[in-house]
Scaffold this motif. Structure first.
Motif, short mmCIF file in Angstrom:
data_model
loop_
_atom_site.label_atom_id
_atom_site.label_comp_id
_atom_site.label_asym_id
_atom_site.label_seq_id
_atom_site.Cartn_x
_atom_site.Cartn_y
_atom_site.Cartn_z
N UNK A 40 28.54 55.89 48.59
CA UNK A 40 28.77 56.81 47.98
C UNK A 40 27.72 56.90 47.25
N UNK A 41 27.46 58.05 47.46
CA UNK A 41 26.32 58.40 46.15
C UNK A 41 26.40 58.82 44.85
N UNK A 42 25.71 57.41 44.44
CA UNK A 42 25.55 57.38 43.17
C UNK A 42 24.58 58.96 42.39
N UNK A 43 24.84 59.75 41.62
CA UNK A 43 23.71 60.14 40.21
C UNK A 43 23.01 59.56 39.76
N UNK A 44 21.54 59.90 39.22
CA UNK A 44 21.52 58.69 38.17
C UNK A 44 22.32 58.90 36.15
N UNK A 45 22.28 58.17 36.12
CA UNK A 45 22.62 58.18 34.64
C UNK A 45 24.13 58.83 34.49
N UNK A 46 24.54 58.63 35.46
CA UNK A 46 26.11 59.68 35.54
C UNK A 46 26.76 58.35 36.12
N UNK A 47 27.84 58.58 35.43
CA UNK A 47 29.33 56.86 35.39
C UNK A 47 30.35 58.24 36.53
N UNK A 48 30.79 57.51 37.07
CA UNK A 48 31.47 57.99 38.08
C UNK A 48 32.48 56.53 38.79
N UNK A 49 33.51 57.38 38.46
CA UNK A 49 34.79 55.49 38.96
C UNK A 49 35.42 56.02 40.45
N UNK A 50 35.09 55.21 41.18
CA UNK A 50 35.57 54.98 42.17
C UNK A 50 36.72 54.20 43.39
N UNK A 51 38.10 54.98 42.98
CA UNK A 51 38.93 54.46 44.12
C UNK A 51 39.72 53.73 45.20
N UNK A 52 39.87 53.02 45.89
CA UNK A 52 40.13 52.29 46.58
C UNK A 52 41.47 51.85 46.80
N UNK A 53 42.03 51.65 48.71
CA UNK A 53 43.54 51.26 48.43
C UNK A 53 43.36 49.68 47.77
N UNK A 54 44.76 49.63 48.14
CA UNK A 54 45.33 48.83 47.70
C UNK A 54 44.96 48.57 46.18
N UNK A 55 44.48 49.42 45.01
CA UNK A 55 44.23 48.93 43.39
C UNK A 55 43.67 48.53 43.22
N UNK A 56 42.19 49.49 44.03
CA UNK A 56 40.80 48.86 43.53
C UNK A 56 39.79 49.36 43.01
N UNK A 57 39.38 49.79 41.50
CA UNK A 57 38.14 50.57 40.78
C UNK A 57 37.37 50.09 40.41
N UNK A 58 36.37 50.88 41.48
CA UNK A 58 34.99 50.22 40.60
C UNK A 58 34.16 51.38 39.79
N UNK A 59 33.64 51.28 38.77
CA UNK A 59 32.72 52.00 37.93
C UNK A 59 31.38 51.84 38.66
#
Length: 623
Positions: free
Chosen positions: A180-199
């Motif tokens: 997943x591409x990230x943008x400088x200084x922008x906070x994003x949360x990514x949701x994955x299968x089986x209950x995992x969130x990564x911010x």
């Protein structure tokens, strides 16, 4: 109409003459039916029944391309998203035959009138691809939402695509191992299968990838149990981040694994392959979520402690360390595969039945006062507990003249015996070697009271003695050995359930012998106390009142000590001695019992009586 094969040949000739810039083949397809495309030639498919839709595709080899409409999403959409529909349905599936790879751009037909009303300033149009293997969605970036209310996007792979509403701040559905591409200084949360969130918030434009595994090359931390969820998080360019990890766990799975929910934690693998707990870890047992923040990404795992009162399987002859949710640490080894259960004990429950000895006060370790250790399927060859820290009130009881201690409770005898602790530690925890399974409570011992308390001992174990100090060892619920040595010494007591030597004449034994040995032979002040079972004594045909402790002298004969007694009310036989050797309990035959043992013991005296009677009869009739 020109045959399609002929048309493809002409197109190849045109590419050869004019170059690839003019290589675009217009084809008319049928929704749900295959359309043939030629390798490496860009083809644009339009559909009579799907007005406005265009599929532009390039395949790595000759292939059949099929575009089909899908009526509804394959499964529930992630929270916060709504389905956008078209006249033909909610999404489309693109299939490419064989092993061909493709690049494709898809322009949808216009959204339905209802769907168009969902797109506002804050709500945008988006696309999810459904992955059948993961049974989950991943977000696909669209190129544009067009003036005719159609959507244009690149299709990265064949599959099923659904069109949805997107709102700012919602997690981005993502598949494991997908960058997943990230943008400088922008906070994003990514949701994955089986209950995992990564911010993540990166300081530069970057890329982040997360993979998931049930195992790790590094074992769990000592005493911890792995949940079976490991996340390897990497960035294209390493940098300091503002990161968050959020794992939703299954409470039923934790209960089945005997993991306490309150103990769950996220840990990362630091340099040296060591699992390390970050500064910020929380568990919400109501929401069933474990949360942590971090400034860097690496491999992360989820671990927890065992639940008190729940059996834990251990492997034979393997030292196993178990950490419990209250901080208690159990180190145990068993002689066979076994189930080990450590349960909390509330001291007040015991003392309501049996008061603690004089000079002994209960200590609270964490939320309770002791533990019960049970081993099913095997025997513990060693067991050691380190408690949670004493409560503040309990700590205040430990002074110069009062020390921390441990006592084993015997429910059958309704009595306590002391257990030597290994240490009272700087963090106000207590470490103690448990001689056997059972119930143990932690106590404050006054120095004067401690001297008179029997200490739990195990047959074959050597116990140190201090010169001039009385030490009483309790073996199970039936044998106590007291000793006061003149020098610092050590005592060992072993028990054998049979004796191959002849019993004293006319006596019957209880069936066991005690070998009491000093490391250095010397004169002592010793006592032996044996509690007997009246029914077992009666079964052997022994009169209780005749019971006595006897020792085997150097000559090999059994002898009585100078001082011994039996208390038939308390069912106890006692003897005092100045030396130790082999001891056992014997008694006279009960002539009314009529048992084989009694008859055998009585036989010599009976024969003597008959002989005397015969002699007297002869003397009476002699002239």
């Amino acid at each position: 109409a020109m045959h399609s094969h002929t048309r493809h040949l002409l197109l190849i000739l045109l590419i050869t003459i004019c170059g690839p810039a003019s290589a675009l083949l217009d084809l008319t397809g049928t929704l749900g039916a295959a359309t043939s495309v030629t390798a490496n030639i860009e083809s644009k498919l339009t559909f009579a029944t799907l007005v406005g839709a265009e599929l532009t595709v390039t395949s790595s080899s000759d292939a059949d391309v099929t575009l089909s409409a899908v009526a509804t999403p394959s499964s529930d959409l992630p929270p916060g998203h709504s389905s956008l529909s078209f006249a033909a349905g909610a999404g489309f599936t693109i299939e490419v035959s064989g092993d061909a790879t493709m690049s494709a751009t898809f322009k949808t037909p216009p959204l339905s009138a209802t769907a168009q009303t969902l797109i506002t300033g804050e709500v945008k149009a988006g696309c999810f691809r459904f992955d059948a293997t993961a049974q989950s969605y991943t977000q696909v970036d669209i190129q544009s939402y067009n003036a005719d209310q159609s959507i244009t996007l690149s299709l990265p792979v064949e599959g099923t695509y659904f069109f949805v509403t997107l709102e700012a701040g919602l997690p981005v559905p993502t598949l494991y191992a997908e960058a997943r591409a990230t943008t400088a200084n922008e906070f994003r949360v990514y949701s994955y299968p089986m209950g995992f969130l990564l911010g993540a918030r990166t300081t530069s434009n970057n890329s982040i990838t997360c993979t998931r595994s049930e195992t790790s090359s590094t074992p769990p931390p000592t005493g911890q149990m792995a949940v079976g969820a490991y996340f390897d998080i990497s960035m294209q360019t390493e940098e300091t981040v503002e990161g968050q990890l959020n794992f939703t766990y299954d409470a039923a799975a934790m209960a089945a694994a005997a993991i306490a929910e309150t103990s769950l934690k996220l840990m990362f693998k630091a340099e040296g392959e060591v699992w390390t707990e970050p500064d910020s870890v929380k568990v919400d047992t109501e929401a069933k979520v474990v949360f942590a923040t971090t400034t860097h990404f690496s491999e992360w795992g989820i671990f927890g402690s065992a639940s008190l009162g729940v059996a834990r399987a251990v492997t034979a002859n393997t030292a196993t360390t178990v950490q419990y949710q209250d901080g208690t640490m159990l180190e145990i080894t068993t002689d066979s595969n076994a189930d080990v259960t450590l349960s909390a004990v509330v001291t007040a429950t015991l003392t309501a039945t049996t008061s603690l000895p004089s000079g002994v006060s209960a200590l609270s370790v964490g939320a309770h006062g002791g533990f019960e250790l049970m081993v099913e399927g095997g025997s513990a060859t060693s067991a050691k507990i380190t408690t949670p820290p004493l409560t503040a009130a309990a700590q205040a009881l430990i002074t110069g003249s009062v020390r921390a201690g441990c006592m084993k409770y015997d429910a059958q005898a309704e009595s306590y015996t002391a257990v030597d602790i290994e240490s009272y530690n700087a963090d106000n925890t207590i470490t103690v070697e448990l001689p056997e399974p059972g119930t143990y409570v932690f106590v404050a011992l006054d120095a004067s009271a401690a001297v008179n308390l029997p200490i739990v001992a195990v047959y074959g174990e050597t116990k140190a003695t201090v010169a001039g100090e009385l030490k009483t060892l309790a073996f199970g619920s039936d044998v106590k050995v007291g000793v006061k040595t003149q020098t610092d010494n050590a005592i060992t007591v072993t028990r054998t359930e049979s004796d191959d030597s002849e019993p004293p004449e006319g006596l019957v034994g209880l069936g066991f012998v005690l070998d009491v040995d000093l490391q250095t032979e010397e004169t002592v002040e010793g006592t032996l106390e044996v509690t007997y079972d009246a029914a077992a004594v009666a079964a052997k045909g022994i009169a209780e009142a005749s019971l006595k402790l006897m020792f085997k002298a150097e000559s090999g004969a059994w002898e009585e000590p100078d001082s011994g007694s039996v208390d038939t009310s308390a069912k106890v036989v006692v003897a005092t001695t100045s030396h130790f050797s082999r001891w056992s309990v014997y008694g006279s035959a009960d002539v009314d019992a009529g048992t084989p043992d009694a008859a055998a013991a009585a036989a010599p005296s009976t024969l003597l009586a008959l002989t005397l009677l015969a002699l007297l009869s002869l003397a009476a009739v002699r002239p």
